[in-house]
Design an enzyme around this catalytic site. Structure first.
Site, PDB file in Angstrom:
ATOM      1  N   ASN A  46       0.827  -1.320   0.031  1.00 35.01           N
ATOM      2  CA  ASN A  46       0.173  -0.123   0.135  1.00 35.01           C
ATOM      3  C   ASN A  46       0.847   1.384   0.027  1.00 35.01           C
ATOM      4  O   ASN A  46       0.223   2.242   0.186  1.00 35.01           O
ATOM      5  CB  ASN A  46      -1.034   0.100   1.405  1.00 35.01           C
ATOM      6  CG  ASN A  46      -1.935  -1.331   1.320  1.00 35.01           C
ATOM      7  OD1 ASN A  46      -2.584  -1.391   0.242  1.00 35.01           O
ATOM      8  ND2 ASN A  46      -2.029  -1.673   2.296  1.00 35.01           N
ATOM      9  N   HIS A 142     -14.788  -0.426   4.756  1.00 35.65           N
ATOM     10  CA  HIS A 142     -13.797  -1.219   5.462  1.00 35.65           C
ATOM     11  C   HIS A 142     -14.340  -1.654   6.794  1.00 35.65           C
ATOM     12  O   HIS A 142     -15.228  -1.442   7.591  1.00 35.65           O
ATOM     13  CB  HIS A 142     -12.679  -0.260   5.932  1.00 35.65           C
ATOM     14  CG  HIS A 142     -11.648  -0.850   6.170  1.00 35.65           C
ATOM     15  ND1 HIS A 142     -11.209  -0.879   7.624  1.00 35.65           N
ATOM     16  CD2 HIS A 142     -10.441  -1.376   5.554  1.00 35.65           C
ATOM     17  CE1 HIS A 142      -9.800  -1.378   7.666  1.00 35.65           C
ATOM     18  NE2 HIS A 142      -9.602  -1.915   6.466  1.00 35.65           N
ATOM     19  N   GLU A 183     -15.924   5.340   1.564  1.00 34.61           N
ATOM     20  CA  GLU A 183     -14.537   5.528   1.302  1.00 34.61           C
ATOM     21  C   GLU A 183     -14.320   6.289  -0.054  1.00 34.61           C
ATOM     22  O   GLU A 183     -15.002   6.105  -1.035  1.00 34.61           O
ATOM     23  CB  GLU A 183     -13.980   4.030   1.128  1.00 34.61           C
ATOM     24  CG  GLU A 183     -14.037   3.189   2.511  1.00 34.61           C
ATOM     25  CD  GLU A 183     -13.431   1.962   2.306  1.00 34.61           C
ATOM     26  OE1 GLU A 183     -12.604   1.879   1.428  1.00 34.61           O
ATOM     27  OE2 GLU A 183     -13.917   0.689   3.090  1.00 34.61           O
ATOM     28  N   SER A 187     -11.037  -0.209  -0.922  1.00 37.58           N
ATOM     29  CA  SER A 187      -9.794  -0.943  -0.722  1.00 37.58           C
ATOM     30  C   SER A 187      -9.524  -2.128  -1.674  1.00 37.58           C
ATOM     31  O   SER A 187      -8.493  -2.592  -1.629  1.00 37.58           O
ATOM     32  CB  SER A 187      -9.563  -1.054   0.757  1.00 37.58           C
ATOM     33  OG  SER A 187     -10.725  -1.840   1.379  1.00 37.58           O
ATOM     34  N   ASP A 212     -13.577   8.043   4.562  1.00 35.98           N
ATOM     35  CA  ASP A 212     -12.290   7.317   4.906  1.00 35.98           C
ATOM     36  C   ASP A 212     -11.341   7.184   3.691  1.00 35.98           C
ATOM     37  O   ASP A 212     -11.850   6.525   2.603  1.00 35.98           O
ATOM     38  CB  ASP A 212     -12.944   5.907   5.677  1.00 35.98           C
ATOM     39  CG  ASP A 212     -11.551   5.168   5.623  1.00 35.98           C
ATOM     40  OD1 ASP A 212     -10.393   5.437   5.278  1.00 35.98           O
ATOM     41  OD2 ASP A 212     -11.813   4.080   6.251  1.00 35.98           O
ATOM     42  N   HIS A 215      -7.213   5.197   0.858  1.00 34.06           N
ATOM     43  CA  HIS A 215      -6.409   4.877  -0.270  1.00 34.06           C
ATOM     44  C   HIS A 215      -6.420   5.908  -1.401  1.00 34.06           C
ATOM     45  O   HIS A 215      -5.982   6.014  -2.456  1.00 34.06           O
ATOM     46  CB  HIS A 215      -6.952   3.819  -1.090  1.00 34.06           C
ATOM     47  CG  HIS A 215      -6.876   2.498  -0.133  1.00 34.06           C
ATOM     48  ND1 HIS A 215      -5.817   1.638  -0.208  1.00 34.06           N
ATOM     49  CD2 HIS A 215      -7.792   2.127   0.689  1.00 34.06           C
ATOM     50  CE1 HIS A 215      -6.178   0.742   0.625  1.00 34.06           C
ATOM     51  NE2 HIS A 215      -7.493   0.868   1.163  1.00 34.06           N
ATOM     52  N   LYS A 249      -0.566   4.109   4.261  1.00 33.36           N
ATOM     53  CA  LYS A 249      -0.737   3.600   2.932  1.00 33.36           C
ATOM     54  C   LYS A 249       0.101   4.601   2.199  1.00 33.36           C
ATOM     55  O   LYS A 249       1.509   4.706   2.444  1.00 33.36           O
ATOM     56  CB  LYS A 249      -2.125   3.710   2.412  1.00 33.36           C
ATOM     57  CG  LYS A 249      -2.688   2.379   3.090  1.00 33.36           C
ATOM     58  CD  LYS A 249      -4.000   2.240   3.438  1.00 33.36           C
ATOM     59  CE  LYS A 249      -4.323   0.793   4.157  1.00 33.36           C
ATOM     60  NZ  LYS A 249      -5.373   0.573   4.741  1.00 33.36           N
TER      61      LYS A 249
HETATM   62  C1  LIG Z   1      -6.172   0.383   5.975  1.00 44.23           C
HETATM   63  C2  LIG Z   1      -7.531   0.970   6.078  1.00 44.23           C
HETATM   64  C3  LIG Z   1      -7.979   1.367   7.532  1.00 44.23           C
HETATM   65  C4  LIG Z   1      -7.231   1.249   8.866  1.00 44.23           C
HETATM   66  O1  LIG Z   1      -6.041   1.995   8.762  1.00 44.23           O
HETATM   67  P1  LIG Z   1      -4.663   1.626   9.617  1.00 44.23           P
HETATM   68  O2  LIG Z   1      -3.954   2.581   9.795  1.00 44.23           O
HETATM   69  O3  LIG Z   1      -4.166   0.537   8.777  1.00 44.23           O
HETATM   70  O4  LIG Z   1      -5.340   0.933  10.916  1.00 44.23           O
HETATM   71  C5  LIG Z   1      -9.121   2.015   7.510  1.00 44.23           C
HETATM   72  N1  LIG Z   1      -9.752   2.272   6.397  1.00 44.23           N
HETATM   73  C6  LIG Z   1      -9.479   1.741   5.221  1.00 44.23           C
HETATM   74  C7  LIG Z   1     -10.332   2.096   4.167  1.00 44.23           C
HETATM   75  C8  LIG Z   1      -8.246   1.045   5.015  1.00 44.23           C
HETATM   76  O5  LIG Z   1      -8.005   0.711   4.026  1.00 44.23           O
END
Ligand SMILES: *Cc1c(COP(=O)(O)O)cnc(C)c1O
Length: 395
Positions: A46, A142, A183, A187, A212, A215, A249
């Site tokens: 990532n 997620h 999101e 993901s 969120d 990505h 990421k």
């Molecule tokens: C990876 C991810 C998270 C969690 O983040 P971390 O810092 O790895 O705990 C939350 N939401 C999405 C969409 C993700 O891909």
């Protein structure tokens, strides 16, 4: 006997080809990974912009550690909140355009904290009653947001993935306080949410929108400011009241933030249990994260190279007649279907020098097991050529 179902549950996962095991690498997860003494091309990272191993970011981490130590020494409201945390928060506000922000140790914690703080009944006599609140989430949201809802006993509904009509239906429920969560870039599929339309609907229904952008941050929009910023380029009225992303990421470090109005973030500081009762992110990580964000903003060539590779990858997919789900992000799934086949292909590729993880249920829906390719600016077109050369005989 207590917990005697454990052995049976393990056995059942194994029988269904769904057994998971972490594999210890002898390297970081860059363009290559080293495993069992062998170097493999890595298509499962990532770290979209190659910043996790950037010498300047590493050096910033070292400088931060030399000055502030390795651990932060406390939770943020005791002694764990230090100058670099404050500077990083300010930098995020300025970059992403919200009033105030708060740092968390992980994105998983941040999402759980937000939902708990907004929806939990036990917080304060002032907060609205449970029944008058509704959380509305995209079907493919997620796991951290799904768990946040279930573990806090939140009244939650899901809408059909990226489907505006379905969202509208959900929004017509009579609840007084509504939060829509989605999101920026999904993901497991790499497609993007129609944030412009979603935001408009939220505004019509006086609902809050939580994005969120795990990505999207770093890779989308001018300056890498992410999905909301990209949407703003064509729809200035777009608005997200809760802006969350992880540093883990494209930013290439660790931790996460939630941004929003001063009033909201101050509310989180009072109520977010994952913030109050957890050791703060190390200051050195905040220093490294600031360096990384500086590079993201300054070095658009990283995004240009990534976009070039995404285009190249998609052309290859089309040439081979592989079904393309329309993703234009760094996440490019090759849907296989059966978990067993996806796993076999992944294992065969490993013998051929390619690291590409199979993603299976329950992470994705049954019969949609996939090879989840992630591209990074560190790849070369020859890496993609090699991947497809090997894949051709396996699909
Ligand atoms: C990876 C991810 C998270 C969690 O983040 P971390 O810092 O790895 O705990 C939350 N939401 C999405 C969409 C993700 O891909």
């Amino acid at each position: 006997m207590s917990f005697d179902y454990i052995a049976q549950a393990n056995q059942s996962r194994k029988a269904q080809q769904l057994w998971r095991q972490p594999q210890a690498l002898q390297s970081g997860a860059g363009r290559f990974v080293e495993h069992n003494g062998k170097r493999l091309i890595n298509f499962s990272s990532n770290d979209y912009l190659g910043l996790a191993q950037d010498p300047q970011v590493i050096s910033a981490l070292n400088t931060g550690a030399a000055q502030y130590g390795v651990g932060s020494g406390g939770s943020p409201l005791v002694t764990g909140y230090q100058r670099p945390h404050q500077q990083l928060e300010r930098m995020l506000c300025q970059w992403l355009g919200f009033e105030r922000c708060i740092l968390f140790s992980s994105g998983f914690a941040a999402n759980n904290a937000v939902i708990q703080a907004l929806f939990s009944d036990g917080l304060s006599k002032l907060t609205a009653k449970h029944e008058s609140k509704l959380l509305i989430q995209d079907k493919l949201i997620h796991a951290s947001l799904i768990d946040a809802a279930t573990s806090n006993n939140v009244k939650a509904k899901r809408f059909v993935h990226n489907d505006i009509n379905s969202l509208q239906q959900r929004l017509s429920a009579p609840s007084e306080h509504k939060l829509v969560a989605t999101e920026g870039v999904f993901s497991m599929d790499g497609d993007m949410a129609p944030l412009g339309q979603i935001s408009e609907l939220c505004q019509q229904h006086q609902a809050w929108l939580m994005v969120d952008d795990a990505h999207g941050i770093g890779v989308l929009g001018q300056d890498g400011a992410g999905s909301l910023s990209l949407t703003k380029e064509t729809q200035p009225s777009v608005q997200g009241q809760v802006h969350m992303a992880t540093f883990g990421k494209a930013i290439g470090t660790h931790g996460a933030f939630v941004g929003g109005s001063s009033e909201f973030i101050e509310y989180l500081i009072q109520h977010a249990r994952h913030y109050i009762y957890s050791t703060a992110l190390p200051a050195a990580l905040a220093v490294a994260t600031m360096k990384s964000i500086e590079l993201i903003r300054k070095q658009s060539q990283r995004r240009d190279q990534l976009n070039h590779l995404i285009g190249y990858f998609k052309t290859k997919m089309n040439t081979l007649g592989l079904s393309d789900n329309g993703s234009v992000s760094a996440i490019q799934p090759i849907i296989i279907g059966s978990a067993e086949k996806a796993l076999t292909i992944s294992q065969t590729l490993k013998l051929q020098g390619i690291w590409l993880s199979a993603i299976r249920p329950p992470t994705v829906a049954a019969n949609t097991s996939r090879l989840r390719v992630t591209l990074t600016s560190q790849h070369q077109t020859e890496d993609i050529d090699l991947l497809f050369r090997h894949l051709e005989g396996l699909l």
